[in-house]
Design a protein around this motif. Sequence first.
Motif, mmCIF file in Angstrom:
data_model
loop_
_atom_site.group_PDB
_atom_site.id
_atom_site.type_symbol
_atom_site.label_atom_id
_atom_site.label_comp_id
_atom_site.label_asym_id
_atom_site.label_seq_id
_atom_site.Cartn_x
_atom_site.Cartn_y
_atom_site.Cartn_z
ATOM 1 N N ASP A 1 0.840 -1.204 0.000
ATOM 2 C CA ASP A 1 0.000 0.000 0.000
ATOM 3 C C ASP A 1 0.877 1.258 0.000
ATOM 4 O O ASP A 1 0.386 2.366 0.097
ATOM 5 C CB ASP A 1 -0.952 -0.001 1.208
ATOM 6 C CG ASP A 1 -0.199 0.095 2.525
ATOM 7 O OD1 ASP A 1 1.058 0.112 2.499
ATOM 8 O OD2 ASP A 1 -0.850 0.150 3.580
ATOM 9 N N GLY A 2 2.183 1.062 -0.069
ATOM 10 C CA GLY A 2 3.093 2.210 -0.126
ATOM 11 C C GLY A 2 3.574 2.641 1.238
ATOM 12 O O GLY A 2 4.732 3.013 1.404
ATOM 13 N N GLU A 3 2.682 2.548 2.242
ATOM 14 C CA GLU A 3 3.043 3.016 3.586
ATOM 15 C C GLU A 3 4.137 2.127 4.185
ATOM 16 O O GLU A 3 5.081 2.612 4.809
ATOM 17 C CB GLU A 3 1.783 2.990 4.468
ATOM 18 C CG GLU A 3 1.689 4.068 5.522
ATOM 19 C CD GLU A 3 2.003 5.489 5.046
ATOM 20 O OE1 GLU A 3 1.564 5.885 3.949
ATOM 21 O OE2 GLU A 3 2.721 6.186 5.788
ATOM 22 N N ASP A 4 4.008 0.795 3.927
ATOM 23 C CA ASP A 4 5.021 -0.134 4.454
ATOM 24 C C ASP A 4 6.375 0.133 3.796
ATOM 25 O O ASP A 4 7.423 0.110 4.451
ATOM 26 C CB ASP A 4 4.586 -1.596 4.244
ATOM 27 C CG ASP A 4 4.091 -1.869 2.832
ATOM 28 O OD1 ASP A 4 3.939 -0.892 2.053
ATOM 29 O OD2 ASP A 4 3.871 -3.040 2.474
ATOM 30 N N LEU A 5 6.348 0.441 2.502
ATOM 31 C CA LEU A 5 7.605 0.739 1.802
ATOM 32 C C LEU A 5 8.208 2.038 2.306
ATOM 33 O O LEU A 5 9.417 2.167 2.461
ATOM 34 C CB LEU A 5 7.363 0.860 0.291
ATOM 35 C CG LEU A 5 7.431 -0.426 -0.504
ATOM 36 C CD1 LEU A 5 7.185 -0.148 -1.982
ATOM 37 C CD2 LEU A 5 8.811 -1.083 -0.333
ATOM 38 N N ILE B 1 3.352 16.249 -5.927
ATOM 39 C CA ILE B 1 3.185 14.840 -5.505
ATOM 40 C C ILE B 1 1.727 14.598 -5.075
ATOM 41 O O ILE B 1 1.099 13.613 -5.474
ATOM 42 C CB ILE B 1 4.158 14.502 -4.343
ATOM 43 C CG1 ILE B 1 5.605 14.652 -4.815
ATOM 44 C CG2 ILE B 1 3.904 13.078 -3.833
ATOM 45 C CD1 ILE B 1 6.637 14.735 -3.684
ATOM 46 N N ARG B 2 1.186 15.531 -4.290
ATOM 47 C CA ARG B 2 -0.219 15.383 -3.832
ATOM 48 C C ARG B 2 -1.153 15.353 -5.033
ATOM 49 O O ARG B 2 -2.034 14.507 -5.140
ATOM 50 C CB ARG B 2 -0.611 16.535 -2.916
ATOM 51 C CG ARG B 2 -0.058 16.379 -1.536
ATOM 52 C CD ARG B 2 -0.832 17.242 -0.523
ATOM 53 N NE ARG B 2 -0.062 17.342 0.699
ATOM 54 C CZ ARG B 2 0.742 18.353 0.992
ATOM 55 N NH1 ARG B 2 0.854 19.372 0.179
ATOM 56 N NH2 ARG B 2 1.431 18.363 2.122
ATOM 57 N N ASN B 3 -0.891 16.283 -5.955
ATOM 58 C CA ASN B 3 -1.747 16.404 -7.136
ATOM 59 C C ASN B 3 -1.724 15.135 -7.992
ATOM 60 O O ASN B 3 -2.712 14.781 -8.647
ATOM 61 C CB ASN B 3 -1.253 17.621 -7.927
ATOM 62 C CG ASN B 3 -1.865 17.721 -9.281
ATOM 63 O OD1 ASN B 3 -1.415 17.061 -10.209
ATOM 64 N ND2 ASN B 3 -2.906 18.535 -9.386
ATOM 65 N N GLN B 4 -0.612 14.419 -7.973
ATOM 66 C CA GLN B 4 -0.462 13.202 -8.774
ATOM 67 C C GLN B 4 -0.919 11.954 -8.010
ATOM 68 O O GLN B 4 -0.788 10.837 -8.499
ATOM 69 C CB GLN B 4 1.005 13.015 -9.175
ATOM 70 C CG GLN B 4 1.544 14.105 -10.076
ATOM 71 C CD GLN B 4 0.984 14.012 -11.474
ATOM 72 O OE1 GLN B 4 1.119 12.990 -12.142
ATOM 73 N NE2 GLN B 4 0.313 15.058 -11.920
ATOM 74 N N GLY B 5 -1.379 12.139 -6.779
ATOM 75 C CA GLY B 5 -1.874 11.012 -5.983
ATOM 76 C C GLY B 5 -0.761 10.231 -5.307
ATOM 77 O O GLY B 5 -0.979 9.101 -4.857
ATOM 78 N N GLY B 6 0.437 10.810 -5.216
ATOM 79 C CA GLY B 6 1.540 10.127 -4.531
ATOM 80 C C GLY B 6 1.629 10.544 -3.072
ATOM 81 O O GLY B 6 0.861 11.405 -2.614
ATOM 82 N N ARG B 7 2.550 9.937 -2.344
ATOM 83 C CA ARG B 7 2.762 10.301 -0.942
ATOM 84 C C ARG B 7 4.247 10.530 -0.698
ATOM 85 O O ARG B 7 5.078 9.922 -1.386
ATOM 86 C CB ARG B 7 2.275 9.186 -0.025
ATOM 87 C CG ARG B 7 0.806 9.353 0.323
ATOM 88 C CD ARG B 7 0.269 8.130 0.982
ATOM 89 N NE ARG B 7 0.197 7.021 0.049
ATOM 90 C CZ ARG B 7 0.126 5.764 0.417
ATOM 91 N NH1 ARG B 7 0.172 5.433 1.690
ATOM 92 N NH2 ARG B 7 0.021 4.810 -0.486
ATOM 93 N N PHE B 8 4.556 11.381 0.267
ATOM 94 C CA PHE B 8 5.978 11.644 0.520
ATOM 95 C C PHE B 8 6.266 11.673 2.004
ATOM 96 O O PHE B 8 5.359 11.823 2.834
ATOM 97 C CB PHE B 8 6.400 12.971 -0.125
ATOM 98 C CG PHE B 8 5.667 14.176 0.388
ATOM 99 C CD1 PHE B 8 6.065 14.812 1.552
ATOM 100 C CD2 PHE B 8 4.558 14.674 -0.305
ATOM 101 C CE1 PHE B 8 5.387 15.927 2.013
ATOM 102 C CE2 PHE B 8 3.877 15.789 0.162
ATOM 103 C CZ PHE B 8 4.292 16.416 1.327
ATOM 104 N N ARG B 9 7.545 11.489 2.319
ATOM 105 C CA ARG B 9 7.993 11.670 3.698
ATOM 106 C C ARG B 9 9.280 12.477 3.665
ATOM 107 O O ARG B 9 10.186 12.160 2.889
ATOM 108 C CB ARG B 9 8.235 10.325 4.380
ATOM 109 C CG ARG B 9 8.507 10.481 5.853
ATOM 110 C CD ARG B 9 8.483 9.171 6.584
ATOM 111 N NE ARG B 9 7.183 8.494 6.488
ATOM 112 C CZ ARG B 9 6.971 7.257 6.926
ATOM 113 N NH1 ARG B 9 7.962 6.556 7.473
ATOM 114 N NH2 ARG B 9 5.788 6.700 6.820
#
Length: 439
Positions: free
Chosen positions: A87-91, A143-151
């Motif tokens: 789900d991306g969060e684990d990665l 990134i938000r606009n493209q539906g991605g997530r960042f840290r």
Amino acid sequence: MYIAVDDTDSRQGMCTTYVLSEIILRSGLDLIGFPGLVRLNPAIQHKTRGNGALIANLGKGRGDPIRVGTFNGMDLFSYRKGTSVSDGEDLMDLAGEVINEMAELEEPETNPGIVVSENKFEQTFYWKAVREEVSILDAEKFIRNQGGRFRKIKNGRGIIGSAAAISWPGNLVTYEFLSYKYPNGTPIKSETKMGAAKVAERITGSFNNIDLRNGYPAIFPKERTPVVFGVRGTSWEHLANGAKEIIKLNDLDIDRSILYMTNQATDDHIIFDPESISSGSSYSIEGRISDDPYSITGGHYFSTMKSGLLELKIAAFEPTKEFRRIFSRLKTGDLVRVFGTFKDGCLNIEKLEVKVTSEIYRRLPPLCDQCGASMRSKGHNDYRCSQCGNRSSMPAFSIVHRDLQPGMYNVPVIARRHLSRPFGLELTEKGELVREVSA
Ligand code: ATP
């Protein structure tokens, strides 16, 4: 699931490519397509070395795998197609863990950023990041606009490079095979390095391996990093085989190797024939030399050229070594195309095409039209014949031999930028492995 990381290293150690390899290893997921090493604007002040960001697509692979590296003697495979199982969060958590362990976080200029996304981003952001300067805020919005997530870790500037890596369309690609020994590489004698770089030079399609004239084995890093060596080329099959031979022949102690797809040597950073220019971007501009070159202390050469209304100072700085000899032979009126980064009011040349050399005439005393003897100059446009005393105010002219031929001139390997495509290098469009991948 795409994961991209950037800004984890400093000049004291580490390399973001190693951080990515650790994320791949610990994820237990399959690599889909090649991992990517994406170079961005070379004029950015915050870069550590080559302004490179890293991306991998991780999931459950399908189809026939190909071998793209080794981890402690175990083969690392990549799959042509795959499905996302994270789900991306684990990665993101895993990448955060690896970065906390391995990144040079105590260094003020190390500001890691992680971005994850189910899909590739629009390519607009890549083109901006490879050619201009982008803010952290712009990266966040994109990134938000493209539906991605960042840290973000510390100020998180690394999300700029990470977002750009996920936006990289890979229209033109080359490859780099990197091998590592954690944490600081492995000591290698300089003769061995030159020998290994010569072997690399024989790999079909490889480039920028060695600079014989300057005694520089470019496949080996100059600074402390886990990288033992890296060879670049246009064919990944030839690179993978050639690199194996280099390791075997030189008995190199390595614990990991990976083949990356890259935008190196693609000229993606170059804006062709711009209407206006700004500091911190790279251009290709055609025009005429408007002043003969001159040099200053330190061995830097300068000249000016005119292109339409634009008058531009151009330079060949000392690190471009023997290229300066070519540059110094330019003359007013030569038609050239220059490639380079504009900074501090000057275009720093990284390659040069001399299209037409101008004809240069030298004034000579004429032959006497009365008796045919050579006349002598007695002052400006005042010629006398020593045989018959005849006078003339019309000089003769001879064409000066030019010691510069029209042609394409590269700076030597020691001065080449990662993104700069050397004249003579043919790129094959072989990015299929990544382009065919479904998320
Ligand atoms: P190395 O090559 O050793 O991996 P590096 O030269 O890539 O190091 P980084 O430590 O990654 O340097 O620092 C570059 C920083 O600049 C990163 O934070 C990256 O996000 C940021 N950056 C990259 N391109 C741009 C750009 N066009 N505008 C603003 N910042 C950028």
